[in-house]
Design a protein around this motif. Structure first.
Motif, PDB file in Angstrom:
ATOM      1  N   VAL A 127     -13.836   0.004  -1.884  1.00 53.33           N
ATOM      2  CA  VAL A 127     -12.682  -0.416  -1.067  1.00 53.33           C
ATOM      3  C   VAL A 127     -13.189  -0.727   0.420  1.00 53.33           C
ATOM      4  O   VAL A 127     -13.631   0.299   1.212  1.00 53.33           O
ATOM      5  N   TYR A 128     -12.921  -1.751   1.100  1.00 49.97           N
ATOM      6  CA  TYR A 128     -13.006  -2.148   2.352  1.00 49.97           C
ATOM      7  C   TYR A 128     -11.473  -2.242   2.924  1.00 49.97           C
ATOM      8  O   TYR A 128     -10.783  -3.019   2.548  1.00 49.97           O
ATOM      9  N   HIS A 129     -10.914  -1.156   3.824  1.00 48.31           N
ATOM     10  CA  HIS A 129      -9.562  -1.098   4.169  1.00 48.31           C
ATOM     11  C   HIS A 129      -9.785  -1.765   5.757  1.00 48.31           C
ATOM     12  O   HIS A 129      -9.738  -1.032   6.472  1.00 48.31           O
ATOM     13  N   LEU A 130      -9.126  -2.961   5.612  1.00 50.22           N
ATOM     14  CA  LEU A 130      -8.789  -3.672   6.914  1.00 50.22           C
ATOM     15  C   LEU A 130      -7.353  -3.871   7.132  1.00 50.22           C
ATOM     16  O   LEU A 130      -7.031  -4.041   8.340  1.00 50.22           O
ATOM     17  N   ALA A 131      -6.513  -3.630   6.354  1.00 45.84           N
ATOM     18  CA  ALA A 131      -5.086  -3.901   6.479  1.00 45.84           C
ATOM     19  C   ALA A 131      -4.618  -3.049   7.622  1.00 45.84           C
ATOM     20  O   ALA A 131      -4.963  -1.890   7.783  1.00 45.84           O
ATOM     21  N   GLY A 132      -3.692  -3.591   8.452  1.00 48.85           N
ATOM     22  CA  GLY A 132      -3.011  -2.671   9.402  1.00 48.85           C
ATOM     23  C   GLY A 132      -2.327  -3.474  10.464  1.00 48.85           C
ATOM     24  O   GLY A 132      -2.269  -4.808  10.197  1.00 48.85           O
ATOM     25  N   VAL A 174      -0.842   4.360   9.227  1.00 48.66           N
ATOM     26  CA  VAL A 174      -1.173   5.722   8.861  1.00 48.66           C
ATOM     27  C   VAL A 174      -0.412   5.591   7.267  1.00 48.66           C
ATOM     28  O   VAL A 174      -1.252   6.191   6.572  1.00 48.66           O
ATOM     29  N   THR A 175       0.719   5.576   7.087  1.00 50.25           N
ATOM     30  CA  THR A 175       1.347   5.583   5.782  1.00 50.25           C
ATOM     31  C   THR A 175       0.655   4.979   4.748  1.00 50.25           C
ATOM     32  O   THR A 175       0.238   5.351   3.819  1.00 50.25           O
ATOM     33  N   CYS A 176       0.392   3.671   5.204  1.00 49.41           N
ATOM     34  CA  CYS A 176      -0.360   2.841   4.089  1.00 49.41           C
ATOM     35  C   CYS A 176      -1.728   3.208   3.985  1.00 49.41           C
ATOM     36  O   CYS A 176      -2.294   3.176   2.903  1.00 49.41           O
ATOM     37  N   LEU A 231       1.048  -1.210   0.032  1.00 50.76           N
ATOM     38  CA  LEU A 231       0.037  -0.083   0.046  1.00 50.76           C
ATOM     39  C   LEU A 231       0.825   1.385   0.056  1.00 50.76           C
ATOM     40  O   LEU A 231       0.144   2.208  -0.223  1.00 50.76           O
ATOM     41  N   ALA A 232       2.050   1.187   0.232  1.00 50.41           N
ATOM     42  CA  ALA A 232       3.062   2.380   0.310  1.00 50.41           C
ATOM     43  C   ALA A 232       3.538   2.593  -1.174  1.00 50.41           C
ATOM     44  O   ALA A 232       4.254   3.650  -1.336  1.00 50.41           O
TER      45      ALA A 232
END
Length: 341
Positions: free
Chosen positions: A70-75, A89-91, A54-55
């Motif tokens: 988009v479902y954003h679950l990555a972290g 944050v960055t991603c 994602l970066a």
């Protein structure tokens, strides 16, 4: 051609359940995964796999081709401050920058955490309009990720969902707790205050995420630092309306675990702190992400982790479909059936 739904963190505990639900609905799903992701929960599902960082702007742009939602679950839930900052944050910024460059607006459901809002009190659950007061590095990083989402609110339709403690099949964290009860015949608690915690079954969370996409309100652009939201700002909590303390949870499930006489043993925070520090140092030396560390100890020592879900009931017509007792019984049975216990 129908637009795809992109799910980041698709191979994870929550992500894999969401992907299965979307496939069941007949929606074309694109799963964003890392090269190192264990994809066993996605095996057999008719989905498109995309490896991307994602970066990396070019990789994100390619992953977003023909994507409508988009479902954003990555972290990350644990790690150093730098690791949490990068993952949460960055991603998130890289993903939303990519979404903003698409020719058509991309609908975004950003999965945050109750930790971003901070703990509550025993007398009053936390509300979306309360100032955010995270107490851990993880919570601060998730709040910073929400701040990034807010920066894009004038360009993208974004809704934030803050789950409490998520449990269900495939979850390793509650499995560890239940193994202790079953193997040691005791429920070990952090401290003596035993805070109530808002918990949500993964299937109920998935339902709320989908409802948030379909009919949830969106973030409104806000100048200045974010410390609260109005009721129309597109922020929802996800929790069963009946919170449980871990003492109460242990008493409920010990019979389900065939340990009806398991003891409840509170450990003082001061006694646990050296162990948390040790695991944190080991994790940093080995560049590993160990969930239990000083950061999680700070979260566990709070008075309460509860949230109000009246807005979710009213605006999203959302309700947990089964009682929390039934959900834990189902989860434990899954653990037994899959030899996790």
């Amino acid at each position: 051609m129908n637009e795809s739904v992109l799910v980041t963190g698709a191979a994870g505990f929550i992500g894999s359940h969401l992907v299965a639900d979307l496939v069941k609905q007949g929606r074309p799903v694109r799963c964003l995964v890392r090269k190192t992701s264990n994809r066993k929960w996605l095996d057999g599902l008719e989905v498109e796999m995309v490896e991307a960082d994602l970066a990396d702007e070019a990789q994100v742009t390619k992953a977003l081709e023909n994507v409508g939602t988009v479902y954003h679950l990555a972290g990350a839930v644990a790690g150093t401050r730098q690791q949490l900052q990068h993952a949460n944050v960055t991603c998130t910024r890289g993903l939303l920058q990519g979404c903003a460059k698409m020719p058509n607006p991309v609908r975004v459901v950003h999965v945050s955490s109750l930790a971003a809002a901070g703990p509550s009190t025993r007398q009053r659950p936390r509300r979306a309009t309360d100032p955010c007061q995270p107490v851990s590095q993880y919570g601060h990083s998730k709040l910073a990720g929400e701040q990034v989402a807010l920066e894009f609110a004038d360009r993208l339709p974004i809704t934030i969902v803050r789950p409490g403690a998520v449990f269900g099949p495939r979850d390793s964290e509650f499995a560890r707790l239940f193994r202790l009860i079953r193997s040691l015949r005791c429920n070990v608690l952090l401290g003596s205050h035993d805070p109530p915690v808002g918990m949500v079954h993964v299937a109920d969370l998935v339902k709320l995420l989908v409802e948030a996409e379909m009919q949830g309100t969106c973030l409104q652009s806000l100048a200045g630092p974010m410390n609260s939201y109005s009721v129309d700002d597109g922020v929802y909590f996800a929790s069963d309306p009946k919170p449980l303390s871990f003492r109460e949870l242990g008493l409920k499930v010990r019979g389900m675990l065939h340990r009806p006489h398991a003891w409840t043993i509170p450990l003082p925070v001061t006694a646990v702190r050296p162990f948390a520090l040790m695991t944190q140092v080991v994790a940093q030396l080995k560049d590993q992400r160990i969930v239990f560390n000083l950061d999680k100890l700070r979260e566990g020592a709070q008075d309460a982790w509860t949230c109000e879900v009246k807005r979710e009931f009213a605006e999203l017509n959302w309700r947990p479909r089964r009682s929390i007792d039934e959900r834990f019984r189902e989860t434990i049975q899954w653990y037994f059936d899959n030899h996790w216990l």
